[in-house]
Design an enzyme around this catalytic site. Structure first.
Site, PDB file in Angstrom:
ATOM      1  N   ASN A 117      38.648  51.622  37.711  1.00  0.00           N
ATOM      2  CA  ASN A 117      38.986  52.263  38.985  1.00  0.00           C
ATOM      3  C   ASN A 117      40.507  52.234  39.140  1.00  0.00           C
ATOM      4  OD1 ASN A 117      39.278  53.116  41.588  1.00  0.00           O
ATOM      5  ND2 ASN A 117      38.294  51.338  42.547  1.00  0.00           N
TER       6      ASN A 117
ATOM      7  N   LYS B 114      42.303  53.755  41.230  1.00  0.00           N
ATOM      8  CA  LYS B 114      42.779  53.911  42.602  1.00  0.00           C
ATOM      9  C   LYS B 114      43.917  54.951  42.635  1.00  0.00           C
ATOM     10  CE  LYS B 114      41.075  49.327  43.418  1.00  0.00           C
ATOM     11  NZ  LYS B 114      41.081  48.087  44.190  1.00  0.00           N
TER      12      LYS B 114
ATOM     13  N   HIS C 210      33.244  52.271  48.241  1.00  0.00           N
ATOM     14  CA  HIS C 210      34.226  51.230  47.909  1.00  0.00           C
ATOM     15  C   HIS C 210      34.763  50.630  49.219  1.00  0.00           C
ATOM     16  CE1 HIS C 210      37.826  49.231  46.493  1.00  0.00           C
ATOM     17  NE2 HIS C 210      37.287  49.271  45.281  1.00  0.00           N
TER      18      HIS C 210
ATOM     19  N   GLU D   1      37.614  49.758  50.139  1.00  0.00           N
ATOM     20  CA  GLU D   1      38.853  50.350  50.658  1.00  0.00           C
ATOM     21  C   GLU D   1      38.552  51.617  51.449  1.00  0.00           C
ATOM     22  OE1 GLU D   1      40.982  50.462  46.925  1.00  0.00           O
ATOM     23  OE2 GLU D   1      41.098  48.274  46.961  1.00  0.00           O
TER      24      GLU D   1
ATOM     25  N   GLU E 166      31.235  43.829  44.797  1.00  0.00           N
ATOM     26  CA  GLU E 166      32.670  43.575  44.860  1.00  0.00           C
ATOM     27  C   GLU E 166      32.981  42.781  46.120  1.00  0.00           C
ATOM     28  OE1 GLU E 166      34.946  46.675  42.336  1.00  0.00           O
ATOM     29  OE2 GLU E 166      34.782  47.432  44.367  1.00  0.00           O
TER      30      GLU E 166
ATOM     31  N   GLY F 101      41.789  42.812  44.326  1.00  0.00           N
ATOM     32  CA  GLY F 101      43.246  42.894  44.311  1.00  0.00           C
ATOM     33  C   GLY F 101      43.950  41.624  44.733  1.00  0.00           C
TER      34      GLY F 101
ATOM     35  N   SER G 147      39.157  41.389  40.953  1.00  0.00           N
ATOM     36  CA  SER G 147      40.049  40.593  40.097  1.00  0.00           C
ATOM     37  C   SER G 147      39.397  40.178  38.782  1.00  0.00           C
ATOM     38  CB  SER G 147      40.592  39.386  40.858  1.00  0.00           C
ATOM     39  OG  SER G 147      41.355  39.817  41.972  1.00  0.00           O
TER      40      SER G 147
HETATM   41  P1  PGA Z   1      40.691  44.722  41.284  1.00  0.00           P
HETATM   42  O1  PGA Z   1      39.898  45.946  41.989  1.00  0.00           O
HETATM   43  O2  PGA Z   1      40.100  44.569  39.915  1.00  0.00           O
HETATM   44  O3  PGA Z   1      42.120  45.146  41.273  1.00  0.00           O
HETATM   45  O4  PGA Z   1      40.435  43.522  42.130  1.00  0.00           O
HETATM   46  C1  PGA Z   1      38.530  46.140  41.787  1.00  0.00           C
HETATM   47  C2  PGA Z   1      38.043  47.300  42.608  1.00  0.00           C
HETATM   48  O5  PGA Z   1      38.523  47.486  43.726  1.00  0.00           O
HETATM   49  O6  PGA Z   1      37.173  48.073  42.146  1.00  0.00           O
END
Ligand code: PGA
Length: 251
Positions: A9, A11, A96, A98, A168, A174, A214
């Site tokens: 992903n 983003k 997601h 976000e 997640e 993140g 992460s």
């Molecule tokens: P990250 O993001 O690996 O940077 O924590 C994962 C995600 O949001 O799918």
């Protein structure tokens, strides 16, 4: 046998040129992983280009990070599931954290997105995950169960069984803080049990449930070793070819 999947992903990162260079290094470094499905979720603009970049490699696909919850119409700036599918993408991330947080996406919208994605032949990757207060107050199972009940458990079995799920935990996205393998396994097993209760054992057994938050080249091996973890949805670490390839090689 459930599919093993590593999904990137990206983003809102990379220009087209940077993205092409990254896909090319991933493709050239990818060996002996034909049984692992690799999905790149770049910014949607890059989809047609990346579809042609990966077309010789059957274990790679391209997906979109989102689609709109209406079939067609006057929604300036939005992208429909049919437009995404027409560009050769095979997957779409839906729900997601976000998008839930910053774009206030509602369960009803997420359900409609999933239905439209399926109608147009896209496989939705549906994300669930508790926030930090739910983790700290030991309400993480109920928080995740609610997210499933509010959206995907409203689907009939034949639609639900086409999904990929991603667990997640929001506190791990993140942040550099990863769920421990024990925390990941207990939630993935819980999700699988909830699917069995809602549908049946066969559906529960065949749905791939990915871990995200992460996940990186260092911790992927112990996370992927968990019985109910079928791969990862990778953010930050998917932006570096060597890290992404190491994660792919962590099964
Ligand atoms: P990250 O993001 O690996 O940077 O924590 C994962 C995600 O949001 O799918």
């Amino acid at each position: 046998m459930r599919k093993k999947i590593v999904a990137a992903n990206w983003k809102m990162n990379k220009t087209l040129q940077e993205g092409e260079a990254l896909v090319k290094s991933i493709l050239s470094g990818s060996t002996n992983s034909e049984d692992i499905t690799k999905i790149i979720f770049p910014p949607s603009l890059f989809i047609p280009d990346f579809v042609s970049l990966v077309k010789e490699n059957a274990s790679f696909s391209v997906g979109a990070q989102n689609c709109y919850h209406t079939e067609v119409g006057a929604f300036t700036g939005e992208i429909s599931a049919s437009a995404i599918a027409s560009c050769g993408a095979k997957y779409v991330i839906i729900g997601h954290s976000e998008r839930r947080e910053y774009f206030k996406e509602t369960p009803q919208q997420l359900l409609t997105k999933i239905q439209l994605a399926l109608i147009h032949g896209l496989t939705p990757v549906f994300c669930v995950g508790e926030k930090l207060p739910d983790r700290k107050s030991n309400h993480y199972f109920s928080a995740v169960k609610q997210q499933l009940s509010d959206v995907v458990f409203l689907l009939p079995e034949e639609m639900f069984s086409k999904l990929i799920l991603a667990y997640e935990p929001v506190w791990a996205i993140g942040t550099g803080e990863t769920a421990t393998p024990e925390q990941a396994q207990e939630m993935h097993a819980f999700i699988r049990f909830a699917i069995e209760e809602k549908y049946n054992k066969d559906v529960a057994k065949q749905i791939s449930v990915l871990y995200g938050g992460s996940c990186n080249a260092k911790n992927a091996k112990e996370l992927f070793a968990c019985a109910d973890v079928d791969g990862g949805l990778i953010g930050g670490a998917s932006l570096v070819a060597e890290d992404f390839l190491q994660i792919v090689n962590s099964f």
